[in-house]
Design a protein around this motif. Structure first.
Motif, PDB file in Angstrom:
ATOM      1  N   ALA A  32       0.831  -1.205   0.000  1.00 30.74           N
ATOM      2  CA  ALA A  32       0.000   0.000   0.000  1.00 30.74           C
ATOM      3  C   ALA A  32       0.861   1.249   0.000  1.00 30.74           C
ATOM      4  O   ALA A  32       0.576   2.221  -0.732  1.00 30.74           O
ATOM      5  CB  ALA A  32      -0.925  -0.016   1.216  1.00 30.74           C
ATOM      6  N   LEU A  33       1.922   1.244   0.793  1.00 27.44           N
ATOM      7  CA  LEU A  33       2.823   2.404   0.832  1.00 27.44           C
ATOM      8  C   LEU A  33       3.524   2.610  -0.505  1.00 27.44           C
ATOM      9  O   LEU A  33       3.577   3.724  -1.038  1.00 27.44           O
ATOM     10  CB  LEU A  33       3.861   2.211   1.938  1.00 27.44           C
ATOM     11  CG  LEU A  33       3.403   2.483   3.369  1.00 27.44           C
ATOM     12  CD1 LEU A  33       4.434   1.950   4.360  1.00 27.44           C
ATOM     13  CD2 LEU A  33       3.202   3.983   3.589  1.00 27.44           C
ATOM     14  N   MET A  34       4.070   1.527  -1.066  1.00 29.12           N
ATOM     15  CA  MET A  34       4.831   1.654  -2.315  1.00 29.12           C
ATOM     16  C   MET A  34       3.925   2.023  -3.480  1.00 29.12           C
ATOM     17  O   MET A  34       4.325   2.781  -4.376  1.00 29.12           O
ATOM     18  CB  MET A  34       5.577   0.348  -2.600  1.00 29.12           C
ATOM     19  CG  MET A  34       6.614  -0.032  -1.535  1.00 29.12           C
ATOM     20  SD  MET A  34       7.870   1.226  -1.229  1.00 29.12           S
ATOM     21  CE  MET A  34       8.760   1.234  -2.789  1.00 29.12           C
ATOM     22  N   ASP A  35       2.697   1.508  -3.480  1.00 28.58           N
ATOM     23  CA  ASP A  35       1.762   1.863  -4.564  1.00 28.58           C
ATOM     24  C   ASP A  35       1.343   3.318  -4.466  1.00 28.58           C
ATOM     25  O   ASP A  35       1.202   4.013  -5.483  1.00 28.58           O
ATOM     26  CB  ASP A  35       0.526   0.957  -4.511  1.00 28.58           C
ATOM     27  CG  ASP A  35       0.830  -0.474  -4.905  1.00 28.58           C
ATOM     28  OD1 ASP A  35       1.906  -0.710  -5.484  1.00 28.58           O
ATOM     29  OD2 ASP A  35       0.000  -1.360  -4.611  1.00 28.58           O
ATOM     30  N   ALA A  36       1.129   3.784  -3.244  1.00 29.82           N
ATOM     31  CA  ALA A  36       0.657   5.161  -3.061  1.00 29.82           C
ATOM     32  C   ALA A  36       1.763   6.182  -3.255  1.00 29.82           C
ATOM     33  O   ALA A  36       1.485   7.333  -3.612  1.00 29.82           O
ATOM     34  CB  ALA A  36       0.056   5.315  -1.662  1.00 29.82           C
ATOM     35  N   ALA A  37       3.006   5.779  -3.015  1.00 32.87           N
ATOM     36  CA  ALA A  37       4.113   6.737  -3.089  1.00 32.87           C
ATOM     37  C   ALA A  37       5.327   6.078  -3.735  1.00 32.87           C
ATOM     38  O   ALA A  37       6.277   5.669  -3.067  1.00 32.87           O
ATOM     39  CB  ALA A  37       4.460   7.216  -1.682  1.00 32.87           C
TER      40      ALA A  37
END
Length: 812
Positions: free
Chosen positions: A651-656
Motif C-alpha cells: 500500500a505504501l509503495m503503490d501510493a508513493a
C-alpha cells in the motif's frame, strides 16, 4: 576416590579454561571449589594447542585480557614451580597485499592506543629478524616484541597446582552427566560414580568449561552454548641444523603461522574452508586423541610454505597433526552467566585462541562471579549474545566451516558471513529482495544493508576505503535527508512487560520517567549500580498495565535476561514478541505527506506529536505508529502485525512510488550525523550515562532506580570524560572503530564508531575525550587528529551534533 557432597562451585572441564577459573576463584577467596574432569587434565584440546601468545586483540578489553594472560604465565612458574615454557620472543605479521598492509597498519595504531609495544617494519627488517623467510613479495609488516609462545599443557598444570595450593579440589576421571536445578538456578551436578551408579554434589554455582563437550551438556539444562568442533591442522619438522630462536610468524594471506620450538619448525593453518568434526557427538573415550590425517586438505598450505620458507622443501616431517578445537558462529568465545538459568556460568568456545585468552577470561569470570559484575565491558564475548536457534547442529557445522578461516581472512569493515544464512527473515524479505536488497546478517536476521541499482552486482566488494555500495548509500542517505526513505526494521527486539506491577518494575529498572500516560513513548537506558548502560531502548506505554520495550536485535537476549534477573516479587509478565510484528520505518521530510496517502488518521503535530504512539489505519489494515526517529528526521515507526506486513508495504509503495528503499548502512550513516549513540560501540555497561551525554534521559527526581546513586555521585564529582562527535577533513580516509584519537599530538582515546556523513560531506566518528577540570571551550579548542593506518587525519570536534543540533527536524 571420595568426592564431597557439597561445594560452593563445581567447575566442569579440566582444560586450561577450567583450571584458570578454579585458580582465580581461589585467588579471590572462595573456598569449597571443586573441578571435575571427565578424563585427565588437558586431555581435550589444551594438550595439542600451539601456545601462541599474541597480546593485541580487536578491542581494548580483549587486549587487556590477553596482556593479563601473558603477565600471569610469566609469573606462574615462580609461584607454582611448574615451568610454563613462556618466552616473549615476539611476533611478526607480514602483508602480501596492499589491503592486508592497510589492515596491519590499522592494527599497529590500535596497539599503540592500547599500550602494546609495536613497530612497523620493512621487508628488509623482516629478513633481518627472520633470515629464513622469502620476502620478495612482502609489502610490509608489523613487529610486536613482547608477544611470545608457551607450553599450554604445563600452564594448565601450573594453574591447577596454584588452585590446589589455595584449597581447590581437582578430581580427574569424573564425568558430569547433568546439571541439576530448581527451575530458576542451579542446585548441583550429577556425575557417574561407576558401576552404573550416579552421585550428586550439591552446589550454588556451576561453570561449564567443557570445551567441545560443553554444548551438549548445556543443552540438557536448556542453556544455549553454540559451538562446534572443527579439525585443526599443523605439522612439525624434524630438527633443523643451526635453527636459532625466532619470533612467531604469521602470514595471514597464506593462511599460515610459524613457530620455532626446540630446533624444529611448526607450520599451522587456518584454511578458508575448514572441516567440522563430531557432528554425531564427541566419542566417549576421546582423550589425548588426534584425528585422521588429511594431507590433501593441508597440501595447499604446505605448498605456499615451501615458497615462503624454503627450508620446508628440505626438512623432514616429524609430526603431521590433526586435532579438534571448538569454534563459534562469530569467532568470539563465550563468557558469563547463561540467561536461561541462574548461577550457570560459561567459559568455552575459544576459536583457537584459548591459551592466550584463558588466563584473562578466568580472571574476568571470577570477578564476575564474586563481585556480581564483570571487571569491565565484556559484551563481545558475553554468552547473552547467543541466539536460541544457534543450538541447531546443522547450522553450527556449516558456520564453523567458515569461521575457522575467517581468523586469518582480511578483516574488512562490513564483512558478511556467507554460510548458514537465511535462518530468520522478515515477512518483507522477498519484497525487498525483488527490489535489489543486498542482505547482511545480525543475530540470524537477514536485513537489507543496501539496495543495488538495476543491473548492478548484488554483492559486496570489500575494501578499507569506499566500497562498491558507497554511492548507493549516498542516494539512500540523501533521500532520507531531503525526501523520504523506508527501512525494514522488523529485526528490532520487542519485549512486552505487563501486569499489575509492570509500571513500578520498569520505574525501578529505567533511568527515565516511565509512569506516563498511555500512548507516550520514552527513550531511556537501564543502568547498573555504577551508572553504566546495560540497555538502550524505547518504552511505549500501551495501557495502564502494559508496556512495549524496543531494543536492538543483537541485544534482545541480554535485555530479556536483565529484566528477568530483576523481576523479584513483582507481579509482571515478560514476553518476547519480536516475531509478532514487522516494523516499517518511514523517515524524511515528506514522511507525513506519504503516510497521509494511506491513512485517514490525523498526522499533524497537534493530533500526533513527537514521542507518541497511536493505532492508525493503513490500507486495509491496522498498525501502531510510533512517532520517533533514529535518523534525525520527521518519521514514524509502523508496527504491523506480521500477517498484514506485506499488504501495508504494498500500500505504501503503490501510493508513493517516490519512496526510496534504504538499508542498515544508511540507517547508521544518518544516526551518526545526528550523533545518536550505538549500543555496544558508543555506549556499554562501563560507560557512565552522564559521560555518554545521555543525562537528558535520566530523571533522578522520580524516585529510586538502579544506578540513581551513581548518577548523583557523578553529578557531584564532575565528569572525567565526554562523548564527542568528529568530522574528518579528508573525505577519502574512513574511520570505522578503534582508530586512535590525538589532541594536540597526545593520544587521548579511540573512535567508538564511524561512518560516512553524506549530508556533511565527510567521514564522521564518535569517541570519548578526557575532560576532568576542563571547560567545554578548553576541551574542544585543540588540534584533533584521527590515526588511520598510521596517517593522522585532521578532525573537527563537537559536543553538539553537527547535523540539526537542536533536533528540530524530527518535530516538523
Amino acid at each position: 576416590m571420595t568426592l564431597p557432597s557439597h561445594a560452593r562451585v563445581v567447575i566442569i572441564g579440566g582444560g586450561i579454561s577450567g583450571c584458570s577459573v578454579a585458580y582465580h576463584l581461589a585467588k579471590a577467596g572462595w573456598t569449597d571449589i571443586v573441578l571435575l574432569e571427565r578424563k585427565r587434565l588437558t586431555s581435550g584440546t589444551t594438550w595439542h594447542a600451539a601456545g601462541l601468545i599474541g597480546q593485541l586483540r580487536g578491542s581494548l578489553n580483549m587486549t587487556r585480557l590477553a596482556k593479563y594472560s601473558a603477565d600471569l604465565y610469566v609469573r606462574l612458574e615462580a609461584e607454582t614451580g611448574i615451568s610454563t615454557g613462556m618466552r616473549q620472543n615476539g611476533s611478526i605479521t607480514v602483508a602480501l597485499t596492499p589491503e592486508r598492509h592497510e589492515e596491519i597498519l590499522r592494527q599497529a595504531g590500535l596497539a599503540r592506543a592500547f599500550d602494546v609495544d609495536v613497530s612497523e617494519i620493512s621487508p628488509s627488517d623482516v629478513k633481518a629478524l627472520y633470515p629464513h623467510l622469502n620476502v620478495d613479495d612482502v609489502v610490509g609488516a608489523v613487529h610486536l616484541p613482547h608477544d611470545g609462545q608457551c607450553d599450554p599443557a604445563n600452564i594448565a598444570m601450573a594453574l591447577a597446582k596454584g588452585a590446589r595450593m589455595m584449597g581447590a579440589a581437582i578430581h580427574e576421571g569424573v564425568k558430569v552427566t547433568r546439571v541439576l536445578d530448581n527451575g530458576a538456578r542451579v542446585t548441583g551436578v550429577e556425575y557417574d560414580a561407576g558401576g552404573g551408579e550416579s552421585a550428586v554434589i550439591a552446589c550454588e554455582h556451576v561453570v561449564n568449561c567443557g570445551g567441545m563437550w560443553g554444548r551438549d551438556l548445556a543443552a540438557t539444562s536448556g542453556v544455549t552454548l553454540p559451538l562446534h568442533a572443527a579439525e585443526h591442522f599443523y605439522l612439525v619438522t624434524e630438527p633443523i641444523q643451526d635453527l636459532t630462536r625466532l619470533p612467531v610468524l604469521r602470514v595471514p594471506d597464506e593462511c599460515a603461522y610459524y613457530k620455532e620450538d626446540a630446533g624444529k619448525m611448526m607450520l599451522g593453518a587456518f584454511e578458508p574452508k575448514a572441516k567440522p568434526w563430531g557432528m554425531a557427538g564427541i566419542p566417549e573415550d576421546f582423550e589425548f586423541d588426534s584425528l585422521p590425517e588429511d594431507f590433501e586438505h593441508f597440501e595447499p598450505i604446505l605448498g605456499m610454505a615451501m615458497h615462503r620458507m624454503p627450508m620446508f622443501e628440505r626438512a623432514g616431517i616429524h609430526t603431521f597433526f590433526n586435532g579438534p578445537e571448538s569454534f563459534t558462529p562469530d569467532d568470539r568465545y563465550y563468557l558469563g552467566e547463561a540467561p536461561e538459568l541462574g548461577n550457570y556460568w560459561v567459559a568455552a568456545g575459544y576459536n583457537s585462541i584459548g591459551i592466550v585468552s584463558s588466563g584473562g577470561a578466568g580472571m574476568a569470570l571470577a570477578h564476575w562471579m564474586t563481585e556480581g559484575a564483570p571487571p569491565f565491558d565484556l559484551w563481545e564475548v558475553d554468552i547473552r549474545r547467543a541466539q536460541p536457534f544457534q543450538r541447531n547442529r546443522k547450522y553450527l557445522a556449516e558456520r564453523v566451516s567458515e569461521t575457522l578461516g575467517l581468523l586469518y581472512a582480511d578483516h574488512f569493515p562490513y564483512r558478511q558471513v556467507e554460510t548458514a544464512r537465511g535462518v530468520r527473515r522478515s515477512p518483507l524479505h522477498e519484497h525487498l529482495k525483488a527490489r535489489g536488497a543486498v542482505f547482511g546478517e545480525v543475530a540470524g536476521w537477514e536485513r537489507a544493508n543496501w539496495f543495488a541499482r538495476e543491473g548492478q552486482e548484488r554483492a559486496y566488494r570489500y575494501a578499507w576505503g569506499r566500497q562498491n555500495w558507497f554511492d548507493n548509500q549516498r542516494a539512500e542517505h540523501m533521500a532520507v535527508r531531503e525526501r523520504v526513505g523506508l527501512f525494514d526494521m522488523s529485526s528490532f527486539g520487542k519485549i512486552r512487560v505487563e501486569g499489575r506491577d509492570a509500571c513500578a518494575f520498569l520505574q525501578r529498572l529505567c533511568a527515565n520517567q516511565i509512569d506516563v500516560e498511555a500512548g507516550r513513548l520514552v527513550y531511556t537506558q537501564m543502568l547498573n549500580q555504577s551508572g553504566g548502560i546495560e540497555s538502550d531502548l524505547t518504552v511505549t506505554r500501551l495501557t495502564e498495565t502494559a508496556f512495549l520495550l524496543v531494543v536492538p536485535a543483537a541485544t534482545l537476549q541480554r535485555d530479556l535476561a536483565w529484566l528477568r534477573r530483576h523481576l523479584s516479587d513483582d507481579f509482571a509478565v515478560i514476553t518476547d514478541v519480536t516475531a509478532g510484528e514487522s516494523v516499517l520505518c518511514l523517515m524524511g521530510p515528506q514522511a507525513r505527506d506519504v503516510l497521509s496517502r494511506v491513512t485517514p488518521d490525523a498526522l499533524d503535530n497537534d493530533a500526533f506529536p513527537f514521542g507518541t504512539a497511536r493505532e492508525i489505519e493503513l490500507g486495509y489494515g491496522l498498525a501502531r505508529a510510533h512517532r520517533v526517529s533514529y535518523v534525525g528526521e520527521l518519521g514514524w515507526e509502523l508496527y504491523v502485525s506480521a500477517d498484514q506486513s506485506a499488504h501495508v508495504f504494498e500500500a505504501l509503495m503503490d501510493a508513493a512510488p517516490e519512496i526510496k528503499l534504504c538499508g542498515l548502512h544508511t540507517l547508521d550513516s544518518c544516526r551518526i550525523e545526528k550523533a545518536f549513540r550505538h549500543f555496544g560501540h558508543d555506549i556499554t555497561d562501563e560507560d557512565h550515562v552522564l559521560e555518554a551525554g545521555l543525562g537528558f534521559a535520566v530523571k533522578t527526581g522520580k524516585g529510586e532506580f538502579i544506578g540513581r546513586d551513581a548518577v548523583l555521585r557523578k553529578r557531584e564529582a564532575g565528569l572525567e570524560r565526554r562523548m564527542v562527535q568528529f568530522l574528518l577533513r579528508d573525505p577519502e580516509r574512513l574511520a570505522y572503530h578503534n582508530e586512535p584519537i590525538y589532541r594536540d599530538g597526545a593520544l587521548v582515546g579511540t573512535v567508538t564508531s564511524g561512518n560516512y556523513g553524506h549530508f556533511l560531506g565527510g567521514p564522521v566518528a564518535m569517541g570519548y575525550l578526557p575532560c576532568k577540570g576542563q571547560s567545554v571551550a578548553e576541551m574542544l579548542s585543540a588540534r584533533f587528529e584521527i590515526d588511520i593506518a598510521g596517517q593522522r587525519i585532521p578532525a573537527q570536534a563537537s559536543l553538539a551534533p553537527f547535523y540539526d543540533p537542536k533536533g528540530a527536524r524530527m518535530k516538523l
